[in-house]
Write an enzyme that holds these catalytic residues in place. Structure first.
Site, short mmCIF file in Angstrom:
data_model
loop_
_atom_site.label_atom_id
_atom_site.label_comp_id
_atom_site.label_asym_id
_atom_site.label_seq_id
_atom_site.Cartn_x
_atom_site.Cartn_y
_atom_site.Cartn_z
N TYR A 97 5.06 4.98 74.77
CA TYR A 97 3.69 4.58 75.10
C TYR A 97 3.70 3.23 75.80
O TYR A 97 4.27 2.26 75.27
CB TYR A 97 2.84 4.45 73.83
CG TYR A 97 2.41 5.78 73.28
CD1 TYR A 97 1.18 6.33 73.63
CD2 TYR A 97 3.23 6.49 72.41
CE1 TYR A 97 0.78 7.56 73.13
CE2 TYR A 97 2.84 7.73 71.90
CZ TYR A 97 1.61 8.25 72.26
OH TYR A 97 1.23 9.48 71.77
N HIS A 105 4.46 0.45 86.38
CA HIS A 105 5.28 -0.69 86.79
C HIS A 105 6.75 -0.46 86.44
O HIS A 105 7.53 -1.40 86.40
CB HIS A 105 4.82 -1.97 86.07
CG HIS A 105 3.53 -2.52 86.57
ND1 HIS A 105 2.31 -1.98 86.24
CD2 HIS A 105 3.26 -3.56 87.40
CE1 HIS A 105 1.35 -2.67 86.82
NE2 HIS A 105 1.90 -3.63 87.53
N GLY A 106 7.08 0.78 86.13
CA GLY A 106 8.48 1.08 85.82
C GLY A 106 8.86 0.90 84.36
O GLY A 106 10.02 1.08 83.99
N ASN A 137 -0.52 13.46 82.75
CA ASN A 137 0.22 12.29 83.25
C ASN A 137 1.61 12.23 82.65
O ASN A 137 2.60 12.01 83.35
CB ASN A 137 -0.52 10.99 82.90
CG ASN A 137 -1.65 10.74 83.86
OD1 ASN A 137 -1.55 11.05 85.05
ND2 ASN A 137 -2.72 10.19 83.35
N TYR A 142 7.51 13.03 82.65
CA TYR A 142 8.73 13.63 82.08
C TYR A 142 9.44 14.52 83.10
O TYR A 142 10.67 14.52 83.17
CB TYR A 142 8.39 14.45 80.83
CG TYR A 142 7.90 13.62 79.66
CD1 TYR A 142 8.56 12.43 79.29
CD2 TYR A 142 6.79 14.00 78.91
CE1 TYR A 142 8.11 11.67 78.22
CE2 TYR A 142 6.34 13.24 77.84
CZ TYR A 142 7.00 12.07 77.51
OH TYR A 142 6.57 11.31 76.45
C1 LIG Z 1 3.75 8.41 80.52
C2 LIG Z 1 4.08 6.92 80.59
C3 LIG Z 1 5.03 6.58 79.42
C4 LIG Z 1 4.79 6.62 81.92
O1 LIG Z 1 5.09 5.24 81.94
P1 LIG Z 1 4.81 4.34 83.25
O2 LIG Z 1 5.33 2.98 82.95
O3 LIG Z 1 3.40 4.45 83.66
O4 LIG Z 1 5.73 5.09 84.34
P2 LIG Z 1 6.77 4.41 85.36
O5 LIG Z 1 6.06 3.39 86.17
O6 LIG Z 1 7.98 3.96 84.62
O7 LIG Z 1 7.12 5.65 86.27
C5 LIG Z 1 8.43 6.21 86.36
C6 LIG Z 1 8.40 7.32 87.41
O8 LIG Z 1 7.53 8.37 86.97
C7 LIG Z 1 6.51 8.59 87.94
N1 LIG Z 1 5.23 8.81 87.26
C8 LIG Z 1 4.69 8.08 86.26
N2 LIG Z 1 3.49 8.59 85.92
C9 LIG Z 1 3.28 9.64 86.75
C10 LIG Z 1 2.20 10.56 86.91
N3 LIG Z 1 1.12 10.50 86.17
N4 LIG Z 1 2.33 11.51 87.86
C11 LIG Z 1 3.43 11.59 88.65
N5 LIG Z 1 4.48 10.74 88.55
C12 LIG Z 1 4.40 9.78 87.60
C13 LIG Z 1 6.42 7.28 88.73
O9 LIG Z 1 5.89 7.49 90.01
C14 LIG Z 1 7.86 6.83 88.76
O10 LIG Z 1 8.55 7.54 89.78
P3 LIG Z 1 9.79 6.87 90.56
O11 LIG Z 1 10.93 6.87 89.57
O12 LIG Z 1 9.99 7.80 91.69
O13 LIG Z 1 9.37 5.50 90.97
C15 LIG Z 1 2.81 6.06 80.52
O14 LIG Z 1 1.95 6.44 81.56
C16 LIG Z 1 2.06 6.14 79.22
O15 LIG Z 1 2.38 5.40 78.27
N6 LIG Z 1 1.03 7.00 79.12
C17 LIG Z 1 0.16 7.05 77.96
C18 LIG Z 1 0.89 7.45 76.71
C19 LIG Z 1 1.48 8.81 76.77
O16 LIG Z 1 0.87 9.77 77.20
N7 LIG Z 1 2.72 8.90 76.26
C20 LIG Z 1 3.41 10.13 76.15
C21 LIG Z 1 3.01 10.81 74.90
S1 LIG Z 1 3.90 12.33 74.72
#
Ligand SMILES: CC(C)(COP(=O)(O)OP(=O)(O)OC[C@H]1O[C@@H](n2cnc3c(N)ncnc32)[C@H](O)[C@@H]1OP(=O)(O)O)[C@@H](O)C(=O)NCCC(=O)NCCS
Length: 172
Positions: A97, A105-106, A137, A142
């Site tokens: 999360y 932001h990675g 998302n 994933y």
């Molecule tokens: C899902 C989550 C962990 C992703 O973390 P984040 O810091 O936003 O993602 P990042 O910036 O590290 O992205 C990594 C890669 O995934 C891709 N990505 C992230 N979110 C994406 C989305 N919604 N759709 C498409 N691609 C996505 C990014 O573009 C990036 O791609 P790249 O490697 O080509 O640059 C975050 O959005 C989150 O905490 N969401 C809410 C909590 C949640 O749902 N957790 C999972 C519960 S099962």
């Protein structure tokens, strides 16, 4: 910009509770009833429960810091701590999360890379997780990290039965 990681200990219990509540709320409150949210939050993130989980040697929690502020967290489960009987060759990402303001932001990838590092150190063959079928998302994230859907299981949000997709990444 600095990004740091820290393994949680019992001293972090209250910070862990705060970020668990905050991120779960941000993620799911718009698609779930307040009653079911309350039931889930109180059941999953009460101090006694979190303390037990931190103390379990088969689970690990990590905070990620963005410019020295806690921005998100990771929970991984090994062996019998896994929420499904996936066996000793698998590691579960139970929670990953990132707070809304720090997403994209990675940092999610940074935490995922930590889970990969742990899985490789432990000679695991697979990383798996459960994700709500409506959490588009997270599912997209994933997939981007190389997971594919391999099954489904039930998840209880309060009294509501929901479907979680099981997604798996095979390690070479
Ligand atoms: C899902 C989550 C962990 C992703 O973390 P984040 O810091 O936003 O993602 P990042 O910036 O590290 O992205 C990594 C890669 O995934 C891709 N990505 C992230 N979110 C994406 C989305 N919604 N759709 C498409 N691609 C996505 C990014 O573009 C990036 O791609 P790249 O490697 O080509 O640059 C975050 O959005 C989150 O905490 N969401 C809410 C909590 C949640 O749902 N957790 C999972 C519960 S099962």
């Amino acid at each position: 910009m600095t990004i740091n990681l820290k393994k949680c200990t019992l001293e972090d219990l209250h910070t862990l509770q705060d970020i668990s509540y905050e991120t779960f709320n941000e993620t799911f409150k718009d698609q779930n009833s307040p009653e079911n949210m309350t039931i889930y939050l109180e059941r999953a993130f009460n101090l006694e429960q979190l303390e037990k989980e931190i103390a379990n040697s088969s689970s690990e929690f990590f905070f990620v810091y963005f410019n020295h502020e806690v921005a998100g967290y990771l929970k991984v489960n090994n062996n019998e701590a896994q929420s499904e009987k996936m066996g000793d060759e698998s590691l579960e990402i139970e929670r990953i999360y990132i707070k809304n303001q720090f997403q994209k932001h990675g940092l999610g990838k940074y935490l995922f890379n930590k889970a990969m590092e742990l899985a490789l150190e432990l000679n695991k063959k697979k990383i798996w997780l459960g994700v709500w079928e409506k959490n588009e998302n997270a599912i997209a994230f994933y997939r981007r990290m190389g997971f594919v859907q391999t099954g489904a299981h039930s998840f209880y949000m309060g009294d509501e039965e929901q479907v979680d997709f099981i997604m798996t990444k095979t390690l070479n």
